[in-house]
Design an enzyme around this catalytic site. Sequence first.
Site, PDB file in Angstrom:
ATOM      1  N   TYR A 162       0.812  -1.212   0.000  1.00  0.00           N
ATOM      2  CA  TYR A 162       0.000   0.000   0.000  1.00  0.00           C
ATOM      3  C   TYR A 162       0.853   1.273   0.000  1.00  0.00           C
ATOM      4  CZ  TYR A 162      -3.399   3.525   1.345  1.00  0.00           C
ATOM      5  OH  TYR A 162      -4.163   4.664   1.375  1.00  0.00           O
ATOM      6  N   LYS A 166       1.408   4.298  -3.110  1.00  0.00           N
ATOM      7  CA  LYS A 166       1.117   5.726  -2.980  1.00  0.00           C
ATOM      8  C   LYS A 166       2.381   6.566  -3.213  1.00  0.00           C
ATOM      9  CE  LYS A 166      -3.278   5.387  -2.086  1.00  0.00           C
ATOM     10  NZ  LYS A 166      -4.298   5.903  -3.033  1.00  0.00           N
TER      11      LYS A 166
END
Length: 244
Positions: A162, A166
Amino acid sequence: MKTVLITGANRSIGLETARQLAAQGYFIYLGSRSLENGNEAVAQLKAEGLTNVEPIQIDVADLTSIQAARAELGQKLDSLDVLINNAGINGAMPQAATADTQIIRDVFDTNFFGAINVTQSFLDLLRQSEAPRIVNVTSGLGSLTMHSDPSWKYYAVKLGAYGPSKTALNAYTVVLAYELRDTPFKVNAVDPGYTATDFNQHSGPGTVEDAAKIIAKYATIGADGPTGKFFSNDADGEGDEMPW
């Protein structure tokens, strides 16, 4: 009336962003992977008196779905004023650096490649706007600077899929903003902060209202507003700017 496409907008932060922008007079195309869920979200907003909203089916991890959404939207309008790449996933857990690479690929397909595919597919419509805006919804967990600071409150939250997805999205934001620097575009990465949503089993301290507020802020900035920047509700010091 200015137009907005928000991906992943049938619930949580995406839905609240749609609500706030619709209340400001924008016409919202509420993107949802499931058209049924999109219709339910639109019905909810219309019950609140916000009639300037319409569902559109779009799965950002599926290029065919993105292209179908682009074709559908192209039949309805000649230009798009705002694109908010909000759709994202956490991915399977655990996410150590040694996590199965398929877990990492799945997260990147949605959070990174999905945002790129949507942006590229709708860029021609955005170019027809007098003041196009792109907001890439990111996370403070994408900040390499903060991840290198042991005093940061989320320093120990190191996720192998994750967070890096980003970080990559932030880097793409910088490149895209640079390429569009001599145009009316404003392109920014915006982190709504650690918000209590279904995404994290409602564990965050922030509210969806505040999360949507910062997204809406940078989706509607004027001609003198920033571009190629990273803003966050979790930023320290004055202003919203977060270090890369």
